[in-house]
Structures are given as C-alpha cells and as structure tokens.
Design a protein around this motif. Structure first.
Motif, PDB file in Angstrom:
ATOM      1  N   LEU A 100       0.838  -1.202   0.000  1.00 45.23           N
ATOM      2  CA  LEU A 100       0.000   0.000   0.000  1.00 45.23           C
ATOM      3  C   LEU A 100       0.874   1.254   0.000  1.00 45.23           C
ATOM      4  O   LEU A 100       0.631   2.202  -0.763  1.00 45.23           O
ATOM      5  CB  LEU A 100      -0.920  -0.018   1.218  1.00 45.23           C
ATOM      6  CG  LEU A 100      -1.860   1.183   1.376  1.00 45.23           C
ATOM      7  CD1 LEU A 100      -2.820   1.278   0.202  1.00 45.23           C
ATOM      8  CD2 LEU A 100      -2.623   1.088   2.689  1.00 45.23           C
ATOM      9  N   GLU A 101       1.902   1.271   0.854  1.00 49.69           N
ATOM     10  CA  GLU A 101       2.834   2.408   0.872  1.00 49.69           C
ATOM     11  C   GLU A 101       3.572   2.524  -0.457  1.00 49.69           C
ATOM     12  O   GLU A 101       3.809   3.624  -0.969  1.00 49.69           O
ATOM     13  CB  GLU A 101       3.840   2.241   2.012  1.00 49.69           C
ATOM     14  CG  GLU A 101       3.251   2.375   3.408  1.00 49.69           C
ATOM     15  CD  GLU A 101       4.321   2.303   4.480  1.00 49.69           C
ATOM     16  OE1 GLU A 101       5.485   1.992   4.141  1.00 49.69           O
ATOM     17  OE2 GLU A 101       4.000   2.556   5.649  1.00 49.69           O
ATOM     18  N   TYR A 102       3.951   1.393  -1.004  1.00 51.67           N
ATOM     19  CA  TYR A 102       4.695   1.345  -2.268  1.00 51.67           C
ATOM     20  C   TYR A 102       3.891   1.977  -3.403  1.00 51.67           C
ATOM     21  O   TYR A 102       4.416   2.764  -4.198  1.00 51.67           O
ATOM     22  CB  TYR A 102       5.034  -0.118  -2.553  1.00 51.67           C
ATOM     23  CG  TYR A 102       5.444  -0.459  -3.960  1.00 51.67           C
ATOM     24  CD1 TYR A 102       6.710  -0.138  -4.445  1.00 51.67           C
ATOM     25  CD2 TYR A 102       4.565  -1.146  -4.805  1.00 51.67           C
ATOM     26  CE1 TYR A 102       7.086  -0.483  -5.735  1.00 51.67           C
ATOM     27  CE2 TYR A 102       4.934  -1.496  -6.087  1.00 51.67           C
ATOM     28  CZ  TYR A 102       6.195  -1.159  -6.547  1.00 51.67           C
ATOM     29  OH  TYR A 102       6.561  -1.504  -7.821  1.00 51.67           O
ATOM     30  N   ARG A 103       2.600   1.673  -3.444  1.00 45.07           N
ATOM     31  CA  ARG A 103       1.769   2.198  -4.525  1.00 45.07           C
ATOM     32  C   ARG A 103       1.361   3.646  -4.286  1.00 45.07           C
ATOM     33  O   ARG A 103       1.383   4.473  -5.209  1.00 45.07           O
ATOM     34  CB  ARG A 103       0.519   1.322  -4.685  1.00 45.07           C
ATOM     35  CG  ARG A 103       0.795  -0.071  -5.227  1.00 45.07           C
ATOM     36  CD  ARG A 103       1.390  -0.026  -6.625  1.00 45.07           C
ATOM     37  NE  ARG A 103       0.523   0.676  -7.560  1.00 45.07           N
ATOM     38  CZ  ARG A 103      -0.435   0.100  -8.272  1.00 45.07           C
ATOM     39  NH1 ARG A 103      -0.644  -1.204  -8.149  1.00 45.07           N
ATOM     40  NH2 ARG A 103      -1.169   0.799  -9.106  1.00 45.07           N
ATOM     41  N   THR A 104       0.969   3.978  -3.069  1.00 42.47           N
ATOM     42  CA  THR A 104       0.480   5.335  -2.805  1.00 42.47           C
ATOM     43  C   THR A 104       1.597   6.371  -2.840  1.00 42.47           C
ATOM     44  O   THR A 104       1.356   7.535  -3.174  1.00 42.47           O
ATOM     45  CB  THR A 104      -0.228   5.392  -1.444  1.00 42.47           C
ATOM     46  OG1 THR A 104       0.661   4.922  -0.426  1.00 42.47           O
ATOM     47  CG2 THR A 104      -1.480   4.536  -1.458  1.00 42.47           C
ATOM     48  N   ASN A 105       2.820   5.971  -2.493  1.00 45.14           N
ATOM     49  CA  ASN A 105       3.948   6.909  -2.473  1.00 45.14           C
ATOM     50  C   ASN A 105       4.842   6.786  -3.697  1.00 45.14           C
ATOM     51  O   ASN A 105       5.903   7.425  -3.755  1.00 45.14           O
ATOM     52  CB  ASN A 105       4.784   6.708  -1.208  1.00 45.14           C
ATOM     53  CG  ASN A 105       3.994   6.987   0.054  1.00 45.14           C
ATOM     54  OD1 ASN A 105       3.150   7.879   0.086  1.00 45.14           O
ATOM     55  ND2 ASN A 105       4.256   6.210   1.102  1.00 45.14           N
ATOM     56  N   ASN A 106       4.442   5.940  -4.657  1.00 44.92           N
ATOM     57  CA  ASN A 106       5.214   5.756  -5.896  1.00 44.92           C
ATOM     58  C   ASN A 106       6.677   5.417  -5.614  1.00 44.92           C
ATOM     59  O   ASN A 106       7.602   6.001  -6.187  1.00 44.92           O
ATOM     60  CB  ASN A 106       5.131   7.015  -6.772  1.00 44.92           C
ATOM     61  CG  ASN A 106       3.729   7.257  -7.288  1.00 44.92           C
ATOM     62  OD1 ASN A 106       3.031   6.320  -7.669  1.00 44.92           O
ATOM     63  ND2 ASN A 106       3.306   8.518  -7.288  1.00 44.92           N
ATOM     64  N   LEU A 107       6.892   4.459  -4.716  1.00 51.81           N
ATOM     65  CA  LEU A 107       8.248   4.048  -4.372  1.00 51.81           C
ATOM     66  C   LEU A 107       8.784   3.074  -5.410  1.00 51.81           C
ATOM     67  O   LEU A 107       8.029   2.391  -6.109  1.00 51.81           O
ATOM     68  CB  LEU A 107       8.261   3.395  -2.987  1.00 51.81           C
ATOM     69  CG  LEU A 107       7.734   4.256  -1.827  1.00 51.81           C
ATOM     70  CD1 LEU A 107       7.733   3.457  -0.537  1.00 51.81           C
ATOM     71  CD2 LEU A 107       8.580   5.519  -1.679  1.00 51.81           C
ATOM     72  N   ALA A 108      10.110   3.025  -5.503  1.00 55.82           N
ATOM     73  CA  ALA A 108      10.730   2.115  -6.468  1.00 55.82           C
ATOM     74  C   ALA A 108      10.686   0.674  -5.976  1.00 55.82           C
ATOM     75  O   ALA A 108      10.613  -0.263  -6.780  1.00 55.82           O
ATOM     76  CB  ALA A 108      12.176   2.537  -6.728  1.00 55.82           C
ATOM     77  N   GLU A 109      10.739   0.480  -4.652  1.00 56.47           N
ATOM     78  CA  GLU A 109      10.749  -0.861  -4.076  1.00 56.47           C
ATOM     79  C   GLU A 109       9.929  -0.862  -2.787  1.00 56.47           C
ATOM     80  O   GLU A 109       9.671   0.185  -2.197  1.00 56.47           O
ATOM     81  CB  GLU A 109      12.185  -1.316  -3.790  1.00 56.47           C
ATOM     82  CG  GLU A 109      13.043  -1.451  -5.040  1.00 56.47           C
ATOM     83  CD  GLU A 109      14.489  -1.766  -4.719  1.00 56.47           C
ATOM     84  OE1 GLU A 109      15.068  -2.636  -5.389  1.00 56.47           O
ATOM     85  OE2 GLU A 109      15.039  -1.139  -3.800  1.00 56.47           O
TER      86      GLU A 109
ATOM     87  N   HIS B  95       9.044  -2.301   7.286  1.00 59.79           N
ATOM     88  CA  HIS B  95       9.655  -1.802   8.514  1.00 59.79           C
ATOM     89  C   HIS B  95       8.747  -2.143   9.689  1.00 59.79           C
ATOM     90  O   HIS B  95       7.634  -2.675   9.519  1.00 59.79           O
ATOM     91  CB  HIS B  95       9.885  -0.289   8.416  1.00 59.79           C
ATOM     92  CG  HIS B  95       8.682   0.465   7.948  1.00 59.79           C
ATOM     93  ND1 HIS B  95       7.662   0.864   8.793  1.00 59.79           N
ATOM     94  CD2 HIS B  95       8.312   0.873   6.694  1.00 59.79           C
ATOM     95  CE1 HIS B  95       6.734   1.493   8.102  1.00 59.79           C
ATOM     96  NE2 HIS B  95       7.094   1.516   6.822  1.00 59.79           N
ATOM     97  N   VAL B  96       9.207  -1.820  10.883  1.00 62.17           N
ATOM     98  CA  VAL B  96       8.461  -2.179  12.086  1.00 62.17           C
ATOM     99  C   VAL B  96       7.073  -1.555  12.086  1.00 62.17           C
ATOM    100  O   VAL B  96       6.116  -2.129  12.612  1.00 62.17           O
ATOM    101  CB  VAL B  96       9.256  -1.764  13.345  1.00 62.17           C
ATOM    102  CG1 VAL B  96       8.455  -2.029  14.610  1.00 62.17           C
ATOM    103  CG2 VAL B  96      10.579  -2.513  13.404  1.00 62.17           C
ATOM    104  N   GLY B  97       6.939  -0.394  11.468  1.00 59.91           N
ATOM    105  CA  GLY B  97       5.665   0.302  11.485  1.00 59.91           C
ATOM    106  C   GLY B  97       4.531  -0.423  10.793  1.00 59.91           C
ATOM    107  O   GLY B  97       3.358  -0.151  11.071  1.00 59.91           O
ATOM    108  N   VAL B  98       4.826  -1.349   9.870  1.00 57.75           N
ATOM    109  CA  VAL B  98       3.754  -2.058   9.161  1.00 57.75           C
ATOM    110  C   VAL B  98       3.422  -3.389   9.818  1.00 57.75           C
ATOM    111  O   VAL B  98       2.546  -4.117   9.330  1.00 57.75           O
ATOM    112  CB  VAL B  98       4.125  -2.289   7.676  1.00 57.75           C
ATOM    113  CG1 VAL B  98       4.374  -0.972   6.978  1.00 57.75           C
ATOM    114  CG2 VAL B  98       5.326  -3.218   7.544  1.00 57.75           C
ATOM    115  N   LEU B  99       4.099  -3.723  10.904  1.00 62.52           N
ATOM    116  CA  LEU B  99       3.835  -5.003  11.563  1.00 62.52           C
ATOM    117  C   LEU B  99       2.538  -4.931  12.367  1.00 62.52           C
ATOM    118  O   LEU B  99       2.285  -3.950  13.062  1.00 62.52           O
ATOM    119  CB  LEU B  99       4.986  -5.374  12.502  1.00 62.52           C
ATOM    120  CG  LEU B  99       6.336  -5.708  11.867  1.00 62.52           C
ATOM    121  CD1 LEU B  99       7.352  -6.037  12.947  1.00 62.52           C
ATOM    122  CD2 LEU B  99       6.212  -6.860  10.886  1.00 62.52           C
ATOM    123  N   PRO B 100       1.718  -5.975  12.318  1.00 64.20           N
ATOM    124  CA  PRO B 100       0.553  -6.035  13.210  1.00 64.20           C
ATOM    125  C   PRO B 100       1.023  -6.057  14.665  1.00 64.20           C
ATOM    126  O   PRO B 100       2.150  -6.469  14.962  1.00 64.20           O
ATOM    127  CB  PRO B 100      -0.125  -7.357  12.818  1.00 64.20           C
ATOM    128  CG  PRO B 100       0.445  -7.730  11.493  1.00 64.20           C
ATOM    129  CD  PRO B 100       1.812  -7.142  11.434  1.00 64.20           C
TER     130      PRO B 100
END
Length: 568
Positions: free
Chosen positions: A384-393, A397-402
């Motif tokens: 989701l972060e990759y697509r919304t922020n147009n990241l290359a890869e 990170h810890v922030g996306v862990l349940p």
C-alpha cells in the motif's frame, strides 16, 4: 538360442531357486534387470530391453516400483501380499495391477537405489503396528527433498512417510497428527508425489482430498460425499452419484479432520480398509475400491477416534508445531514466504532486521499457516505504501507489523540465546527479488555504537514500545557491539600495535585494573583492547560534534547499576 530366450530361461532359473523365499517383502517378489543381466551374462541395457519385450508378450510379469522387478507367471512367485498381511489387503490390488499395460521403461543407470535394506514391521501385544525401517533412496531426488526442515525437525516424519509409502504391496494406511497449521495437507501431497516418483503407486493414481469438518454438521451429507448415493436414498437424492471413495480407487484418499467423521463413518472406512468394499448410501450392492487412506487430525487419536478404527491404521506420524522447529527452520520459512510474495508482486522487497527479529520471535499459535498469512499481511501493508507513495521498491519496517507480531520484539531479551544460530543474518537488511535473496553488506564490527543506537532508538520509538522495553533492546545492541569486537580481535599480545593510540591503550588497561579492584572480578585479557577500540570510536564521535544520546547512557545505568556506580 536367441538372447531374449536366454534371458527368459535365466529368470525362470532364478525364480525356481528363490521360490522358498517368496513372501510379503517386495524384494523377494522378483528380480531387477541388473540381477537378470548378471545371471545371464549379458549387458544390463539389453537385458532390460528383452525383459520388457517378454512382458509385452505376456510371458513374464512386470512389478512396478524402483527398481522394477520381473518374475515368471508361475504359482511359485505368488502375489505381492498374503491374506492376513499387516496391510489387510484381500488380493484385489493384485488384480488391479494386472490390468495395467506394460510400459517400456528402463531404470536410469545413473540412479542408485539401495533396495536390499528391508522394511520391517513389528507389533507389540496390544499396540499398533510400528515400522522399523531405513529407506535409502541414493541419488533419487524426491519431493520431500524440497521440504524445509527435512534434515532437522521433520527428518523422522519424512522417514516414516517414505517407509509407509514403500511398504508392499501398496503402502500402509497412515494417520497424520499435529496442531492446526503445521502442514498436514501439504505433507500428504508430498507422500503421494513420493510414491509416484518411486512407482509405488500407478502413474495415474489420484489424490483425493476432503475435509470432514466441512460437513460435520450434516452427517448424512458427509457420508454421501464420501461413499456416494443412489437415487432415492434421501430427500433430494434425485440421481446416482459416486463418492470420493470411488474416485480414489487405485490412489490415495486424504481425509483431513478425520475425527469429525461420525462413528458409523469410521466403521464404514474400517470395513473398506479390511475388505476393499463399500456400499453407497441407500444401496444394497457392494462395490470395490482399492485405495490407500491418509487421515489427519488435530486431536488426540486415542480419545477422538474409535479404538477399532485407530488400531487399523498401522502408521502414525506426528508433525511438530512451529514452536518445536529450530530457529534456522523458521528463518528459512520466512525467506521462502517473502520470496513467494516477491514473485507475486513483481518488485523487490526490503525487509528490515528488526522485522525479521519480530517474525522469528512472536508467538504464532497458528503455526506455519499463520506465519505465512502474517507475512502476506505485512507485505500487503508495505505494498500500500509502495503504490500510494510511488516508491521504487517495497520496504517492510516495524511500522507495518501487526501488533501481535510487533510484540515479538519484547521477547528479544528472553529468547536472545535461541536467536544465536541466525544472529549473524539479522544484522543485514534482506532484499528479496523475484529470483532470490541478496543481503546488504553486514555492518563491520567497528561500526559506531552510538550511530547504531540512534538509528535503532528512532525505529523502536516509532513502533510504540515503552521506554523500559526500549532500554532492554538497546542493552542487547550494546552487548552485540562489544561481542563483535571481542570475536574479531585477538589478545593484546597478538593485536597490531597500530590498532589504537598507545595512550588510549594505557588508559584502557588502567580502567580494567580499576574495575577489577572495585568489583572484585577478573575480566578477560582482551577486554582492555576492546575498550580501547570503543574509546577511540567515542572520541571520534565527539570530535565530529555528535552527541551521545541519553537513552544509551540510561540503558547502561538501567542494566548495570553496580558497575555504573563504581565509575560514577
């Protein structure tokens, strides 16, 4: 005399000499092409070709398996099993095998198979059958070879499975036990694949899978799915329908959650295993089905299954839960799952060391199934972060862990010793690509401690951990930092003279002597050199105007109060 006739006479002579040894063991049921070639004094390839020709002409019988065996069609050779054998077959399987048309297949000469090691079945009074066997496959690569843990946590289970599938004439009925999510269905499919690869089952042998829990609330419908129905058997049965038992003929029927099968269903399966016969619901006519039953349960079979049904299944295989697997196995599972997700997404995935640490340590009651689901979940958030922020890869990170996965970091101090086999791998960010895995360069042992702590401090604070837990984790970072120094440097006598400034080395030696006096302890000889290297890094850190973060000092004070007071 033609060479083919010489081969036939050689096989007849060999069968006549071994007739007294005919029995249940497959190795006494016939002879391989190599055996016949040696006896007749001909080339093995020619012997194999002639034996297949003789089979096509109906003069000899070909016994599928590895190696393929041949025998003459005389009463002395007997069937592959005897009535009342441990497998309970009544001879129907032999007639089924006779229906197969012979195939011109030669044993690959480069494959070595140690068929002289017998499979031995023993039975103690009042106990189920136990298989005592050593199955040597030589260079034959089977599907079990790709299973993570095959040489460790699953080694015994795989040996049992291979023994069960190879036992003549068509394997042993098997019960797979273990908690939910350990991979019982996957394991059963691998058993089927193994049997096909070694010709223990016909090439077209089906694998029919059914979860008894799906219809546990409707026993009538459950029995109809298993055994089939005839028209008018019950309301709504408007036509004849075959069941899974018929579909599994000459193959494997896998029943998951078999403890959900009602007692009458277990009794019908018991009759099927004993007689290879069954009746459709509402029918008086008996039908025939020769199959191998693989059943799975999450419950204790001694209490969840009928005693008669349980005793009729000679092989029981227990699959360990994830908490019983080694840390290296869990790490390899994570690598496999991330690689799979990477292939699905089609982009590189960067996994931070703290994420791997959390996934290795968190409590995972759903075992491998839950572990894979959680990996998919964190990949979904990162995507989701990759697509919304147009990241290359993708960056995990810890922030996306349940939350339940993130809590694994709280167990770092408790399970730090368990992490030792993979600790060197957790120092690097893992970069998964659609074709594999690469690792960032591992940080050197002289990496600045305070830069490391500052970086980890920010990560841990963003994860929402409490300060006391952050201190505990930073304490572990400090321990790892010094341990890397200690592992890579020798004693002061062996150390290079230009490794540290001589003045710092002298001060460090005095500090160690002072600490030994104040704390009444004796420290390792190399500690002074390690301390000197640390002081050199600290001075450089301060010279460049970088302040030492307070949590680093507080972590030392919190973890080593006596030592801290001694130098205050």
């Amino acid at each position: 005399m033609l060479r083919k006739d010489r081969i036939l006479e050689a096989l007849r002579s060999m069968c006549a000499q071994r007739s007294a040894q005919s029995g249940a063991l497959r190795r006494y049921a016939g002879f391989s092409a190599e055996d016949v070639a040696d006896f007749a004094g001909v080339d093995r390839t020619n012997a194999s070709r002639d034996l297949n020709l003789l089979t096509n002409e109906g003069k000899i019988k070909r016994i599928p398996g590895r190696p393929v065996l041949f025998t003459v069609k005389t009463p002395s050779t007997g069937p592959l099993h005897e009535n009342g054998s441990n497998n309970g077959s009544n001879g129907n399987w032999q007639s089924v095998q006779a229906e197969y048309s012979p195939v011109m297949v030669e044993d690959p000469p480069e494959i070595e198979y140690y068929h002289d090691v017998p499979l031995r079945v023993t039975q103690e009074p009042g106990k189920p059958l136990a298989v005592v066997a050593s199955v040597h496959i030589g260079a034959v690569v089977t599907s079990f070879e790709t299973l993570i843990g095959g040489g460790e946590g699953l080694k015994v289970a795989i040996q049992q499975a291979k023994a069960a599938m190879l036992y003549p004439p068509r394997g042993l009925h098997t019960l797979l036990c273990g908690p939910s999510g350990v991979g019982k269905t996957t394991f059963a499919r691998l058993m089927h694949g193994f049997a096909l690869e070694l010709y223990a089952l016909p090439a077209d042998a089906p694998f029919i899978s059914f979860n008894c829990a799906d219809y546990a609330g409707n026993p009538q419908l459950l029995m109809a799915h298993l055994f089939g129905v005839v028209r008018g058997a019950y309301t709504g049965a408007d036509h004849d329908r075959e069941g899974l038992v018929e579909q599994a003929h000459r193959g494997i029927l896998f029943l998951d959650e078999v403890h959900r099968l009602p007692p009458e269903g277990q009794e019908m399966l018991l009759y099927l295993m004993d007689r290879e016969r069954f009746r459709r619901m509402g029918d008086v006519k008996e039908r025939e089905s020769s199959l191998l039953l693989l059943a799975a349960t999450t419950e204790d079979p001694n209490t969840a299954l009928l005693p008669t049904f349980r005793r009729r299944i000679p092989m029981t295989i227990s699959l360990p839960g994830l908490n019983e697997r080694t840390m290296m196995e869990r790490y390899e599972l994570l690598r496999a799952f991330f690689t799979t997700e990477c292939s699905s997404i089609g982009a590189n995935i960067h996994v931070a060391p703290q994420v791997l640490r959390a996934l290795l340590l968190y409590e995972c009651p759903g075992n491998i199934g839950q572990l894979r689901t959680d990996v998919q979940l964190v990949c979904a958030w990162a995507y989701l972060e990759y697509r919304t922020n147009n990241l290359a890869e993708l960056h995990i990170h810890v922030g996306v862990l349940p939350d339940h996965v993130r809590r694994g970091l709280l167990r770092t101090a408790e399970l730090n010793r368990a992490l030792e086999p993979v600790s060197h791998l957790l120092e690097a960010t893992h970069i998964f690509t659609p074709t594999g895995l690469s690792l960032d360069s591992l940080p050197g042992s002289a990496q600045n401690l305070y830069d490391t702590i500052s970086r980890d401090l920010g990560i841990l604070r963003r994860s929402g951990l409490e300060e006391n837990e952050i201190n505990r984790l930073l304490h572990i970072d400090i321990q790892h930092y010094f341990q890397r120094f200690a592992d890579q440097v020798g004693t002061p006598r062996d150390a290079p003279t230009n490794l540290v400034d001589e003045r710092i080395a002298v001060v460090s030696q005095r500090i160690v002597q002072y600490a030994e006096e104040q704390l009444a302890r004796t420290f390792p000889e190399k500690l002074a050199l390690v301390l000197a290297m640390h002081l050199t890094s600290t001075i450089e850190h301060i010279t460049h105007g970088r302040m030492i973060v307070e949590p680093a000092i507080q972590s030392v004070r919190f973890t080593y109060p006596i030592e801290y007071d001694a130098v205050s």
